[in-house]
Design a protein around this motif. Structure first.
Motif, mmCIF file in Angstrom:
data_model
loop_
_atom_site.group_PDB
_atom_site.id
_atom_site.type_symbol
_atom_site.label_atom_id
_atom_site.label_comp_id
_atom_site.label_asym_id
_atom_site.label_seq_id
_atom_site.Cartn_x
_atom_site.Cartn_y
_atom_site.Cartn_z
ATOM 1 N N THR A 79 0.834 -1.203 0.000
ATOM 2 C CA THR A 79 0.000 0.000 0.000
ATOM 3 C C THR A 79 0.869 1.255 0.000
ATOM 4 O O THR A 79 0.559 2.241 -0.681
ATOM 5 C CB THR A 79 -0.942 -0.022 1.221
ATOM 6 O OG1 THR A 79 -1.766 -1.193 1.133
ATOM 7 C CG2 THR A 79 -1.818 1.206 1.261
ATOM 8 N N GLN A 122 -7.463 0.052 -0.592
ATOM 9 C CA GLN A 122 -7.594 -1.265 0.032
ATOM 10 C C GLN A 122 -8.940 -1.396 0.725
ATOM 11 O O GLN A 122 -9.654 -2.375 0.549
ATOM 12 C CB GLN A 122 -6.441 -1.463 1.029
ATOM 13 C CG GLN A 122 -6.442 -2.800 1.709
ATOM 14 C CD GLN A 122 -5.105 -3.089 2.384
ATOM 15 O OE1 GLN A 122 -4.147 -2.356 2.225
ATOM 16 N NE2 GLN A 122 -5.050 -4.160 3.142
ATOM 17 N N ASP A 206 -5.747 -1.949 -5.113
ATOM 18 C CA ASP A 206 -5.261 -2.509 -3.862
ATOM 19 C C ASP A 206 -6.302 -3.488 -3.314
ATOM 20 O O ASP A 206 -7.362 -3.074 -2.856
ATOM 21 C CB ASP A 206 -4.993 -1.373 -2.866
ATOM 22 C CG ASP A 206 -4.006 -1.781 -1.789
ATOM 23 O OD1 ASP A 206 -3.728 -2.985 -1.661
ATOM 24 O OD2 ASP A 206 -3.509 -0.883 -1.077
ATOM 25 N N GLU A 207 -6.012 -4.768 -3.391
ATOM 26 C CA GLU A 207 -6.906 -5.840 -2.932
ATOM 27 C C GLU A 207 -8.339 -5.641 -3.430
ATOM 28 O O GLU A 207 -9.267 -5.506 -2.642
ATOM 29 C CB GLU A 207 -6.853 -5.953 -1.402
ATOM 30 C CG GLU A 207 -5.410 -6.117 -0.939
ATOM 31 C CD GLU A 207 -5.273 -6.617 0.498
ATOM 32 O OE1 GLU A 207 -6.287 -7.057 1.062
ATOM 33 O OE2 GLU A 207 -4.158 -6.588 1.009
HETATM 34 MG MG LIG Z 1 -1.995 -2.825 2.069
#
Ligand SMILES: [Mg+2]
Ligand SMILES: Nc1ncnc2c1ncn2[C@@H]1O[C@H](COP(=O)(O)OP(=O)(O)OP(=O)(O)O)[C@@H](O)[C@H]1O
Lengths: 280, 370
Positions: A79, A122, A206-207
């Motif tokens: 991140t 995220q 992010d994810e």
């Molecule tokens: Mg992360």
């Protein structure tokens, strides 16, 4: 027209407004120049928080049109790397370039967004009080200065674009609902839809499939694969089935630097990767 | 096809909204003046000068409350220094009113009394043009705008947020108050400006003048409400609430929050300045007390009581609190501050949406029962 080809229409074939001046009126360091085939270039990036190095001499190059997966244990710095690319965190040292000429370390967050980098957080970050439709409207690529927003009025063509994206992210039944009422997976899709409305050249995700059902996950993978080529994508994920489905090159981050890089099979058999990440 | 601006402006309020506005303007521009001028004083229907001044004053406060709602309710930025902008508008117009006294002051001189008292021989440079009504109107808008712009630019650029921002605005208005308390500053020290005689040559205490000021205040309040409703319904308004709810997301989709915050901040300050300018001739005095920190906090309380982010709520809040205040200050002056504190606690704990929220809940329950 299948939803996926609709997404291509949505993102491609639109005239670029890059004349060295972004829509905030600031001069960016240069036009986006992908002529050397590199979309993103990070060199020796170091970021420390109170002496702790979240990124430690990180080197990474993403080709134009590439779909890259980043994996690595919690706290590896994935991140933080996205924070550096999008201007949220300034690196202590190192270079970060978008294409050949845009120096990311010198631009603000909105300037980087205008240059053509879109980001999905995220934790899904959408405007919970706004309707789904309004979320997409706000993200849409357009002049984002105050004066223009005061007088903005959606054209029929813009409404169509929003409608196309709504269909693509399968939220056309929810257009007028407050986004805060969506399920977790739907919120993820909405954020992806907002990203598409921005028409970025480089997408940082992010994810993106955390909290999605298996079916949603596979559809997301399909969408990303269809976007690659015309766009560059950097996807951070822990879900190995998803990474496998995406099929691109994989970079393993560990303690702020690159531990291994290659296709998934190679990386998965690397003993160091097994030790710090996969084996646990 | 593009939708004309006039149509967009009309859609700022729904039919019910325009109706309420129409009733409000009929009452303030027609009914009240008639009941004041045409109905004899001993009639039960007579509207007194006291009532007109009181409501005129509260409408000025209501305008400030709407301005506060724009920045706090929609922008998520709590200012505890809005009294400053109100006072700046009041002082800017007060300068003109002081010059209109002419030689009718107690010293019979060309200069305002307080300058004679300080043994000044001529007007300070910043009083230049203060005898012109047009110049005064310009200052009413420009001075709060400039102060707000400079302060806001540095505060928002440094990304000062939340309680830190609120505290700095308190410090700002407090510092300004200390400055205006000084006689040498040139605004009448702690007495401020008072004993006004005329406005545009007309006697300021004449019933007709009073009614014109009252009507102008009502118009200003109505126009502000329509403008604010249009503003928050525009895309600008949606970006503003988006900044309030998820500022980093807004930045990453390419908006620069600095200019959005600064715009609404300056608009809010200018509205307060206009309210101050309407307030001073009706109340007949402006002094540095208007810049006290307590005054600015009270503005936030009106908005909280009425309901943040609703535009109409702050108007209701300003009326309810100030009507209560004028009753208390006559009946139990020593209990007013206790009551105000209690009200604030009750609203914060039990009525997060203020009176408007309470009404909505009530209406919803009735709707279910019916
Ligand atoms: Mg992360
Ligand atoms: N603002 C900050 N201040 C201090 N430490 C931070 C900050 N941001 C990140 N860190 C630390 O830097 C390290 C890297 O964090 P980062 O969020 O980049 O990891 P990650 O690879 O994204 O992990 P995850 O898989 O859990 O999301 C962590 O140890 C984290 O605690």
């Amino acid at each position: 027209m299948s939803p996926l080809s609709a997404s291509k229409d949505l993102l491609d074939g639109r005239p670029e407004g890059s004349d060295g001046i972004d829509q905030l009126g600031h001069v960016v360091t240069g036009e986006l120049d992908l002529s050397h085939g590199v979309a993103l270039y990070l060199e020796d990036i170091t970021v420390s928080f109170d002496g702790f190095k979240a990124l430690n001499n990180l080197n990474l190059a993403i080709d134009a049109g590439e779909l890259r997966c980043i994996i690595g244990p919690n706290g590896a710095g994935k991140t933080t790397m996205m924070d550096v690319i999008t201007g949220k965190t300034r690196p202590d040292s190192g270079k970060a370039f978008f294409g050949q000429s845009i120096d990311l370390t010198r631009l603000s967050e909105p300037e980087i967004a205008h240059a053509g980098i879109g980001r999905k957080f995220q934790k899904p970050t959408i405007f919970e009080q706004h309707s789904v439709f309004e979320n997409l409207e706000l993200a849409m690529k357009t002049d984002k200065r105050v004066w223009k927003s005061l007088l903005a009025w959606l054209s029929g063509e813009q409404r169509d674009r929003i409608a196309d994206t709504l269909k693509l992210i399968r939220l056309n039944g929810e257009a007028d609902r407050p986004a805060g009422l969506l399920s977790h997976g739907q919120k993820q899709w909405l954020e992806i839809g907002m990203l598409l409305m921005q028409e970025p050249k480089l997408l940082l995700l992010d994810e993106p499939v955390a909290g999605m059902t298996d079916d949603e996950t596979m559809r997301t993978a399909e969408l990303f694969v269809s976007l690659a080529g015309k766009h560059s994508l950097v996807v951070v994920e822990h879900d190995m089935a998803f990474v496998e489905r995406l099929g691109g090159k994989v970079t393993v981050l560990h303690e702020g630097s690159v531990l291994a890089e290659g296709d998934l099979a190679t990386v998965q058999n690397d003993p160091r990767v097994i030790e710090v990440y996969l084996g646990r | 096809m593009r939708t004309p601006l006039s149509v967009r402006f009309l859609s700022a309020l729904d039919t019910k909204g325009w109706l309420v506005l129409g009733v409000f303007l009929t009452l303030t521009l027609l009914v009240v003046p008639l009941l004041n001028l045409a109905v004899p004083e001993d009639s039960a229907f007579h509207v007194s000068a006291y009532f007109i001044t009181l409501i005129g004053k509260i409408m000025c406060y209501a305008l400030v409350a709407v301005a506060m709602d724009l920045i706090w309710g929609f922008g998520g930025i709590l200012s505890l220094g809005h009294g400053l902008f109100f006072a700046l508008g009041g002082y800017a117009f007060g300068m003109y009113l002081m010059r209109q006294i002419g030689r009718d002051g107690s010293y019979g001189a060309d200069l305002p009394d307080f300058m004679i008292f300080l043994d000044w021989k001529e007007l300070p440079w910043f009083w230049f043009g203060s005898d012109s009504f047009g110049w005064a109107m310009l200052l009413v808008v420009l001075v709060p705008a400039l102060v707000a712009f400079v302060f806001g630019y540095f505060a928002f650029r440094s990304r000062i947020k939340g309680v830190y921002f609120s505290i700095i605005t308190q410090a700002l208005t407090y510092a300004a108050m200390l400055l205006f308390f000084r006689n040498e500053t040139g605004f009448g020290g702690n007495n401020g400006f008072t004993d006004f005689k005329r406005i545009l040559g007309y006697s300021i205490t004449a019933p007709e003048t009073r009614l014109v000021l009252f009507g102008l205040t009502a118009l200003a309040l109505a126009a502000t409400l329509v403008f604010a409703a249009w503003l928050v319904k525009s895309k600008f308004g949606r970006v503003l609430t988006a900044i309030r709810d998820a500022e980093s997301r807004v930045m990453f989709i390419g908006y620069n929050p600095l200019w959005y915050k600064l715009t609404i901040w300056v608009i809010s300050a200018v509205l307060c300045g206009i309210a101050g300018a309407l307030y001073v001739p009706q109340v007949g005095i402006i002094n540095p007390g208007e810049m006290s920190t307590a005054n600015s906090i009270e503005i936030a309380i009106w908005v909280a009581v009425g309901g943040r982010g609703t535009l109409i709520g702050p108007v209701i809040g300003a009326f309810v609190v100030n009507l209560a205040k004028s009753w208390f200050t006559v009946s139990f002056p020593e209990y007013w501050l206790f009551f105000l504190g209690l009200l604030f606690i009750i609203v914060t704990l039990f009525l997060p949406q203020g009176l408007v929220g309470l009404w909505k809940k009530f209406a919803a329950r009735k709707g279910v029962a019916a």
